[in-house]
Design a protein around this motif. Structure first.
Motif, PDB file in Angstrom:
ATOM      1  N   PHE A  48      22.857 -86.831 -40.462  1.00 56.75           N
ATOM      2  CA  PHE A  48      23.496 -86.000 -39.433  1.00 56.75           C
ATOM      3  C   PHE A  48      22.464 -85.107 -38.737  1.00 56.75           C
ATOM      4  N   LEU A  49      21.633 -84.430 -39.528  1.00 54.02           N
ATOM      5  CA  LEU A  49      20.640 -83.538 -38.926  1.00 54.02           C
ATOM      6  C   LEU A  49      19.642 -84.310 -38.070  1.00 54.02           C
ATOM      7  N   GLU A  50      19.211 -85.462 -38.548  1.00 48.82           N
ATOM      8  CA  GLU A  50      18.258 -86.265 -37.782  1.00 48.82           C
ATOM      9  C   GLU A  50      18.876 -86.789 -36.495  1.00 48.82           C
ATOM     10  N   SER A  51      20.214 -86.882 -36.461  1.00 47.41           N
ATOM     11  CA  SER A  51      20.930 -87.313 -35.256  1.00 47.41           C
ATOM     12  C   SER A  51      21.374 -86.122 -34.405  1.00 47.41           C
ATOM     13  N   LYS A  52      20.873 -84.914 -34.745  1.00 46.48           N
ATOM     14  CA  LYS A  52      21.191 -83.680 -34.018  1.00 46.48           C
ATOM     15  C   LYS A  52      22.671 -83.328 -34.083  1.00 46.48           C
ATOM     16  N   MET A  53      23.303 -83.700 -35.193  1.00 44.71           N
ATOM     17  CA  MET A  53      24.710 -83.395 -35.405  1.00 44.71           C
ATOM     18  C   MET A  53      24.847 -82.277 -36.443  1.00 44.71           C
ATOM     19  N   LYS A  54      26.010 -81.645 -36.467  1.00 38.30           N
ATOM     20  CA  LYS A  54      26.276 -80.647 -37.496  1.00 38.30           C
ATOM     21  C   LYS A  54      26.394 -81.357 -38.834  1.00 38.30           C
ATOM     22  N   ALA A  55      25.600 -80.923 -39.814  1.00 35.15           N
ATOM     23  CA  ALA A  55      25.500 -81.658 -41.078  1.00 35.15           C
ATOM     24  C   ALA A  55      26.502 -81.126 -42.092  1.00 35.15           C
ATOM     25  N   GLN A  56      27.763 -81.458 -41.902  1.00 36.73           N
ATOM     26  CA  GLN A  56      28.821 -81.048 -42.808  1.00 36.73           C
ATOM     27  C   GLN A  56      29.430 -82.261 -43.503  1.00 36.73           C
ATOM     28  N   VAL A  57      29.718 -82.097 -44.812  1.00 34.39           N
ATOM     29  CA  VAL A  57      30.401 -83.148 -45.571  1.00 34.39           C
ATOM     30  C   VAL A  57      31.441 -82.497 -46.470  1.00 34.39           C
ATOM     31  N   LYS A  58      32.405 -83.297 -46.908  1.00 36.52           N
ATOM     32  CA  LYS A  58      33.360 -82.826 -47.911  1.00 36.52           C
ATOM     33  C   LYS A  58      32.753 -83.061 -49.280  1.00 36.52           C
ATOM     34  N   ASN A  59      32.669 -81.995 -50.082  1.00 36.39           N
ATOM     35  CA  ASN A  59      32.097 -82.122 -51.412  1.00 36.39           C
ATOM     36  C   ASN A  59      33.159 -82.602 -52.420  1.00 36.39           C
ATOM     37  N   LYS A  60      32.775 -82.649 -53.693  1.00 34.51           N
ATOM     38  CA  LYS A  60      33.673 -83.170 -54.723  1.00 34.51           C
ATOM     39  C   LYS A  60      34.896 -82.286 -54.945  1.00 34.51           C
ATOM     40  N   MET A  61      34.839 -81.032 -54.491  1.00 34.99           N
ATOM     41  CA  MET A  61      35.992 -80.134 -54.590  1.00 34.99           C
ATOM     42  C   MET A  61      36.867 -80.211 -53.346  1.00 34.99           C
ATOM     43  N   ASP A  62      36.551 -81.166 -52.486  1.00 32.37           N
ATOM     44  CA  ASP A  62      37.282 -81.384 -51.235  1.00 32.37           C
ATOM     45  C   ASP A  62      37.151 -80.197 -50.279  1.00 32.37           C
ATOM     46  N   LYS A  63      36.025 -79.468 -50.421  1.00 33.38           N
ATOM     47  CA  LYS A  63      35.679 -78.375 -49.524  1.00 33.38           C
ATOM     48  C   LYS A  63      34.450 -78.776 -48.719  1.00 33.38           C
TER      49      LYS A  63
END
Length: 212
Positions: A48-63
């Motif tokens: 995501f960062l290399e594509s100039k996007m916001k680097a957000q993901v859902k973690n194992k706690m679904d947050k």
């Protein structure tokens, strides 16, 4: 035959050097040291960062977790709303790097833990790479006329919380004494004149030491 051996040696060196950049090291961190994120999560951050996007993901706690910074030797990650992860590759000698990791939890006052690892994520003794500052390192002993006020303010602190931050642009490590943030406003204000705002350490000759 000699050419083949030389070629294999050069390829090994290239692979070894590549494996010592922050992206590769972070992606291959053991799950036990990054329990909220899968390897796929970690790979997605970098993509995501290399594509100039916001680097957000859902973690194992679904947050949501978010990678804030990724450079060739530094990672900064907001793992949860109350915790963050920083990682820095540090040159130990001409051929070897080690990893410095800082995990910080803010509840609400921030407190950090520093660890060191090989680039294969084998933990190293922290005392070999830093002498952590004690609480007294942040106090400024006043002149005698203010000593009574100093002693009264000093007595209000019986716990030690320390926030640590690695620089993405240099080999500096900044310590912030956060215990006063847990005091009521009047006590914190009374302490303020007797405290150093922060301590800056610098990586030199294979150790962090207080910057002059």
């Amino acid at each position: 035959m000699k050419k083949i051996v030389l070629l294999c040696f050069l390829m090994t060196c290239v692979i070894s050097l590549h494996a010592q950049d922050a992206k590769s090291v972070f992606i291959n961190i053991p799950d036990s040291l990054c329990p909220l994120l899968t390897k796929v999560n970690r790979e997605d951050f970098a993509d995501f960062l290399e594509s100039k996007m916001k680097a957000q993901v859902k973690n194992k706690m679904d947050k949501m977790s978010e990678m804030k910074v990724l450079t060739k030797d530094y990672v900064s990650l907001q793992t949860t709303s109350l915790s963050n992860f920083q990682m820095k590759l540090l040159q130990l000698n001409d051929t070897t790097k080690i990893i410095c990791v800082i995990n910080t939890v803010c509840g609400p006052v921030c407190d950090s833990r520093i660890s060191f690892y090989t680039t294969q994520w084998k933990e190293l003794p922290s005392k070999d790479y830093i002498d952590m500052p004690g609480m007294e390192s942040f106090f400024i002993t006043p002149e005698s006329a203010k000593l009574a006020a100093y002693n009264d303010a000093r007595a209000s602190l019986d716990f030690y919380l320390l926030k640590s931050d690695l620089s993405k642009d240099s080999n500096e490590l900044v310590f912030t004494f956060t215990s006063p943030q847990n005091l009521d406003e009047s006590l914190a204000k009374a302490l303020e004149p007797f405290l150093k705002k922060e301590l800056v350490y610098v990586w030199k000759d294979g150790r962090f030491a207080l910057k002059n």
